[in-house]
Design a protein around this motif. Sequence first.
Motif, PDB file in Angstrom:
ATOM      1  N   LEU A  53       0.854  -1.184   0.000  1.00  0.00           N
ATOM      2  CA  LEU A  53       0.000   0.000   0.000  1.00  0.00           C
ATOM      3  C   LEU A  53       0.893   1.238   0.000  1.00  0.00           C
ATOM      4  CD1 LEU A  53      -2.910   1.091   0.157  1.00  0.00           C
ATOM      5  CD2 LEU A  53      -2.658   1.118   2.650  1.00  0.00           C
ATOM      6  N   ASP A  54       0.743   2.077  -1.033  1.00  0.00           N
ATOM      7  CA  ASP A  54       1.484   3.329  -1.112  1.00  0.00           C
ATOM      8  C   ASP A  54       0.608   4.464  -0.601  1.00  0.00           C
ATOM      9  OD1 ASP A  54       3.440   1.856  -2.358  1.00  0.00           O
ATOM     10  OD2 ASP A  54       3.073   2.670  -4.362  1.00  0.00           O
ATOM     11  N   GLY A  55       1.206   5.388   0.144  1.00  0.00           N
ATOM     12  CA  GLY A  55       0.429   6.521   0.634  1.00  0.00           C
ATOM     13  C   GLY A  55       1.320   7.649   1.103  1.00  0.00           C
ATOM     14  N   TYR A  56       0.841   8.874   0.931  1.00  0.00           N
ATOM     15  CA  TYR A  56       1.628  10.065   1.246  1.00  0.00           C
ATOM     16  C   TYR A  56       0.744  11.141   1.878  1.00  0.00           C
ATOM     17  CZ  TYR A  56       5.149   8.088  -1.893  1.00  0.00           C
ATOM     18  OH  TYR A  56       6.079   7.265  -2.485  1.00  0.00           O
ATOM     19  N   ASN A  57       1.320  11.865   2.810  1.00  0.00           N
ATOM     20  CA  ASN A  57       0.711  13.085   3.329  1.00  0.00           C
ATOM     21  C   ASN A  57       1.376  14.261   2.625  1.00  0.00           C
ATOM     22  OD1 ASN A  57      -0.387  15.185   4.912  1.00  0.00           O
ATOM     23  ND2 ASN A  57       1.317  15.012   6.355  1.00  0.00           N
ATOM     24  N   PHE A  58       0.685  14.846   1.652  1.00  0.00           N
ATOM     25  CA  PHE A  58       1.222  15.987   0.926  1.00  0.00           C
ATOM     26  C   PHE A  58       1.150  17.266   1.743  1.00  0.00           C
ATOM     27  CE2 PHE A  58       0.846  13.088  -2.553  1.00  0.00           C
ATOM     28  CZ  PHE A  58       1.663  13.551  -3.571  1.00  0.00           C
ATOM     29  N   GLY A  59       0.466  17.216   2.879  1.00  0.00           N
ATOM     30  CA  GLY A  59       0.286  18.435   3.645  1.00  0.00           C
ATOM     31  C   GLY A  59      -0.413  19.494   2.811  1.00  0.00           C
ATOM     32  N   ASP A  60       0.001  20.744   2.966  1.00  0.00           N
ATOM     33  CA  ASP A  60      -0.553  21.843   2.183  1.00  0.00           C
ATOM     34  C   ASP A  60       0.348  22.219   1.011  1.00  0.00           C
ATOM     35  OD1 ASP A  60      -2.512  21.919   4.144  1.00  0.00           O
ATOM     36  OD2 ASP A  60      -1.457  23.437   5.322  1.00  0.00           O
ATOM     37  N   SER A  61       1.216  21.286   0.589  1.00  0.00           N
ATOM     38  CA  SER A  61       2.226  21.601  -0.417  1.00  0.00           C
ATOM     39  C   SER A  61       1.644  21.734  -1.824  1.00  0.00           C
ATOM     40  CB  SER A  61       3.322  20.527  -0.417  1.00  0.00           C
ATOM     41  OG  SER A  61       2.810  19.271  -0.851  1.00  0.00           O
ATOM     42  N   GLN A  62       0.469  21.162  -2.065  1.00  0.00           N
ATOM     43  CA  GLN A  62      -0.151  21.222  -3.387  1.00  0.00           C
ATOM     44  C   GLN A  62      -1.481  21.969  -3.298  1.00  0.00           C
ATOM     45  OE1 GLN A  62       1.818  19.512  -5.824  1.00  0.00           O
ATOM     46  NE2 GLN A  62       3.150  19.326  -4.023  1.00  0.00           N
ATOM     47  N   GLN A  63      -1.917  22.527  -4.407  1.00  0.00           N
ATOM     48  CA  GLN A  63      -3.189  23.238  -4.408  1.00  0.00           C
ATOM     49  C   GLN A  63      -4.353  22.332  -4.033  1.00  0.00           C
ATOM     50  OE1 GLN A  63      -3.624  25.168  -8.213  1.00  0.00           O
ATOM     51  NE2 GLN A  63      -2.311  26.898  -7.639  1.00  0.00           N
ATOM     52  N   HIS A  64      -4.230  21.049  -4.386  1.00  0.00           N
ATOM     53  CA  HIS A  64      -5.332  20.109  -4.166  1.00  0.00           C
ATOM     54  C   HIS A  64      -5.214  19.348  -2.845  1.00  0.00           C
ATOM     55  CE1 HIS A  64      -2.596  16.744  -4.935  1.00  0.00           C
ATOM     56  NE2 HIS A  64      -2.129  17.451  -5.950  1.00  0.00           N
ATOM     57  N   SER A  65      -4.182  19.609  -2.050  1.00  0.00           N
ATOM     58  CA  SER A  65      -3.929  18.771  -0.881  1.00  0.00           C
ATOM     59  C   SER A  65      -4.102  19.538   0.421  1.00  0.00           C
ATOM     60  CB  SER A  65      -2.517  18.180  -0.935  1.00  0.00           C
ATOM     61  OG  SER A  65      -1.532  19.188  -0.786  1.00  0.00           O
ATOM     62  N   SER A  66      -4.280  18.777   1.490  1.00  0.00           N
ATOM     63  CA  SER A  66      -4.324  19.335   2.843  1.00  0.00           C
ATOM     64  C   SER A  66      -3.695  18.328   3.785  1.00  0.00           C
ATOM     65  CB  SER A  66      -5.765  19.640   3.267  1.00  0.00           C
ATOM     66  OG  SER A  66      -6.559  18.465   3.238  1.00  0.00           O
ATOM     67  N   TRP A  67      -3.333  18.783   4.963  1.00  0.00           N
ATOM     68  CA  TRP A  67      -2.644  17.923   5.922  1.00  0.00           C
ATOM     69  C   TRP A  67      -3.531  16.741   6.311  1.00  0.00           C
ATOM     70  CZ3 TRP A  67       2.340  18.226   7.555  1.00  0.00           C
ATOM     71  CH2 TRP A  67       2.712  17.386   8.613  1.00  0.00           C
ATOM     72  N   GLN A  68      -2.937  15.535   6.268  1.00  0.00           N
ATOM     73  CA  GLN A  68      -3.642  14.313   6.673  1.00  0.00           C
ATOM     74  C   GLN A  68      -2.784  13.540   7.661  1.00  0.00           C
ATOM     75  OE1 GLN A  68      -4.321  12.675   2.565  1.00  0.00           O
ATOM     76  NE2 GLN A  68      -6.408  12.414   3.348  1.00  0.00           N
ATOM     77  N   SER A  69      -3.385  13.054   8.695  1.00  0.00           N
ATOM     78  CA  SER A  69      -2.698  12.194   9.645  1.00  0.00           C
ATOM     79  C   SER A  69      -2.437  10.838   8.998  1.00  0.00           C
ATOM     80  CB  SER A  69      -3.553  12.003  10.892  1.00  0.00           C
ATOM     81  OG  SER A  69      -4.690  11.207  10.584  1.00  0.00           O
ATOM     82  N   PRO A  70      -1.517  10.024   9.547  1.00  0.00           N
ATOM     83  CA  PRO A  70      -1.324   8.672   9.016  1.00  0.00           C
ATOM     84  C   PRO A  70      -2.619   7.864   9.008  1.00  0.00           C
ATOM     85  CG  PRO A  70       0.480   9.241  10.467  1.00  0.00           C
ATOM     86  CD  PRO A  70      -0.535  10.343  10.603  1.00  0.00           C
ATOM     87  N   ASN A  71      -3.443   8.025  10.042  1.00  0.00           N
ATOM     88  CA  ASN A  71      -4.710   7.300  10.066  1.00  0.00           C
ATOM     89  C   ASN A  71      -5.603   7.711   8.910  1.00  0.00           C
ATOM     90  OD1 ASN A  71      -3.604   7.178  12.876  1.00  0.00           O
ATOM     91  ND2 ASN A  71      -5.388   5.880  13.176  1.00  0.00           N
ATOM     92  N   GLU A  72      -5.630   9.003   8.603  1.00  0.00           N
ATOM     93  CA  GLU A  72      -6.460   9.477   7.494  1.00  0.00           C
ATOM     94  C   GLU A  72      -5.927   8.984   6.156  1.00  0.00           C
ATOM     95  OE1 GLU A  72      -8.243  13.710   9.125  1.00  0.00           O
ATOM     96  OE2 GLU A  72      -6.107  13.621   8.586  1.00  0.00           O
ATOM     97  N   VAL A  73      -4.611   8.915   6.006  1.00  0.00           N
ATOM     98  CA  VAL A  73      -4.020   8.449   4.755  1.00  0.00           C
ATOM     99  C   VAL A  73      -4.254   6.951   4.561  1.00  0.00           C
ATOM    100  CG1 VAL A  73      -1.872   8.111   3.467  1.00  0.00           C
ATOM    101  CG2 VAL A  73      -2.252  10.245   4.721  1.00  0.00           C
ATOM    102  N   PHE A  74      -3.975   6.154   5.589  1.00  0.00           N
ATOM    103  CA  PHE A  74      -3.860   4.713   5.423  1.00  0.00           C
ATOM    104  C   PHE A  74      -5.015   3.876   5.971  1.00  0.00           C
ATOM    105  CE2 PHE A  74       0.656   6.053   5.419  1.00  0.00           C
ATOM    106  CZ  PHE A  74       1.027   5.537   4.190  1.00  0.00           C
ATOM    107  N   GLU A  75      -5.612   4.282   7.069  1.00  0.00           N
ATOM    108  CA  GLU A  75      -6.470   3.354   7.801  1.00  0.00           C
ATOM    109  C   GLU A  75      -7.668   2.839   7.007  1.00  0.00           C
ATOM    110  OE1 GLU A  75      -7.559   2.557  12.384  1.00  0.00           O
ATOM    111  OE2 GLU A  75      -7.733   4.640  11.698  1.00  0.00           O
ATOM    112  N   PRO A  76      -8.395   3.676   6.249  1.00  0.00           N
ATOM    113  CA  PRO A  76      -9.535   3.121   5.505  1.00  0.00           C
ATOM    114  C   PRO A  76      -9.127   1.982   4.567  1.00  0.00           C
ATOM    115  CG  PRO A  76      -9.675   5.505   5.569  1.00  0.00           C
ATOM    116  CD  PRO A  76      -8.325   5.156   6.111  1.00  0.00           C
ATOM    117  N   MET A  77      -8.028   2.167   3.823  1.00  0.00           N
ATOM    118  CA  MET A  77      -7.621   1.112   2.896  1.00  0.00           C
ATOM    119  C   MET A  77      -6.978  -0.062   3.624  1.00  0.00           C
ATOM    120  SD  MET A  77      -7.954   0.383  -0.286  1.00  0.00           S
ATOM    121  CE  MET A  77      -8.207   1.943  -1.148  1.00  0.00           C
ATOM    122  N   LEU A  78      -6.268   0.182   4.715  1.00  0.00           N
ATOM    123  CA  LEU A  78      -5.728  -0.937   5.490  1.00  0.00           C
ATOM    124  C   LEU A  78      -6.846  -1.841   5.994  1.00  0.00           C
ATOM    125  CD1 LEU A  78      -2.862   0.742   7.564  1.00  0.00           C
ATOM    126  CD2 LEU A  78      -2.593  -1.080   5.867  1.00  0.00           C
TER     127      LEU A  78
END
Length: 356
Positions: free
Chosen positions: A216-241
Amino acid sequence: MNRRDALQAIGTAIAPLTLAGCAKQSAEATRILGIFPGSDWSRIRPFERWLERRFAVTTHYVDAAIPDQERQQFVFDAMTDQWNGGRVPIVTWQPFPRSDDENENVTREIAAGAYDDILSAWARDLGEWLSGENERRSVYFRPFPEMNGDWVPWGADSTTIDDFVTAWRRVYETMGDAGLADERVQWMWNPNATEHGDHETESYYPGDEYVDWIGLDGYNFGDSQQHSSWQSPNEVFEPMLERLTALADKPLSLPEFGSSSYRDGEHRPAEKARWIDDAFDLIEQYDVRMVCWFNIDKETDWAVFGGGRGTDTYSADDRSETYDVYETYRDRCTTAAYRVGDDDTHLSSAAFQGQL
């Protein structure tokens, strides 16, 4: 998320490394520690000196249709150098289209046999490498990564489920027919943490008999991109895990993961350090058996060693270069829980298969 430039990097040869006082393998180790060190593979040496241990696996990215000479250089030089350094290669096999006709139909072409010559060449070279001087050699094979995303030509916008599953099985069966021993090759099916398109990620699964590991690949882009916002590891990974754990009884891995430090309009390394700490908590919670940090600053500052910022610095033995580092990463992955590499001790057969 488009990392194609970095993901086509083959990696140059690096010499084996001796680490004075390197941490010994722990009988208690329940997870495999790995890395993608970026396009400059010489960076792995000071990285491992900082950790005072070797990585047990390294992630590599290759275009499936590279010329014969480049493929053989990758297999017989780059993979050998990693093995000689105590690391098992993870080969990320990417069938980038060779023509405009394949651009929307690459999985259909593979399923129909258009890649059989390419597959046979890979099977021949990998088979020769596995049966080389060291009969213990092994490799992870990770084809078609992030197939549930819309940024790869074998993904959600460019394939049907039938074409993808048939293509995966054809790759698997062609390799097997060429004599690659099951116990020496582990197959990793690897979606992304967020899915795109009309099909659920689970529908891309080719079947238990064709898969050894689930990545499973996953990244927290934070606010670095126009389309992104900060996500915790749980928000990034837990639903798919949760979903992947229910899908199949296979060992779990994170072959690519990372976090930006950019939050609320500025870089905040302390926030990234907390994210790393929380990510390792989640890894333990879900018994993820292999973790490989994506250690290259590309779209944002992913690196935990030698990138653009950190929470501390590390100077190499000769003091010729100083590296920005995240001590939290070092603290969490240098515990007895993480299996490391050594010149004389690679992953055991059981560990290689995720039976830690």
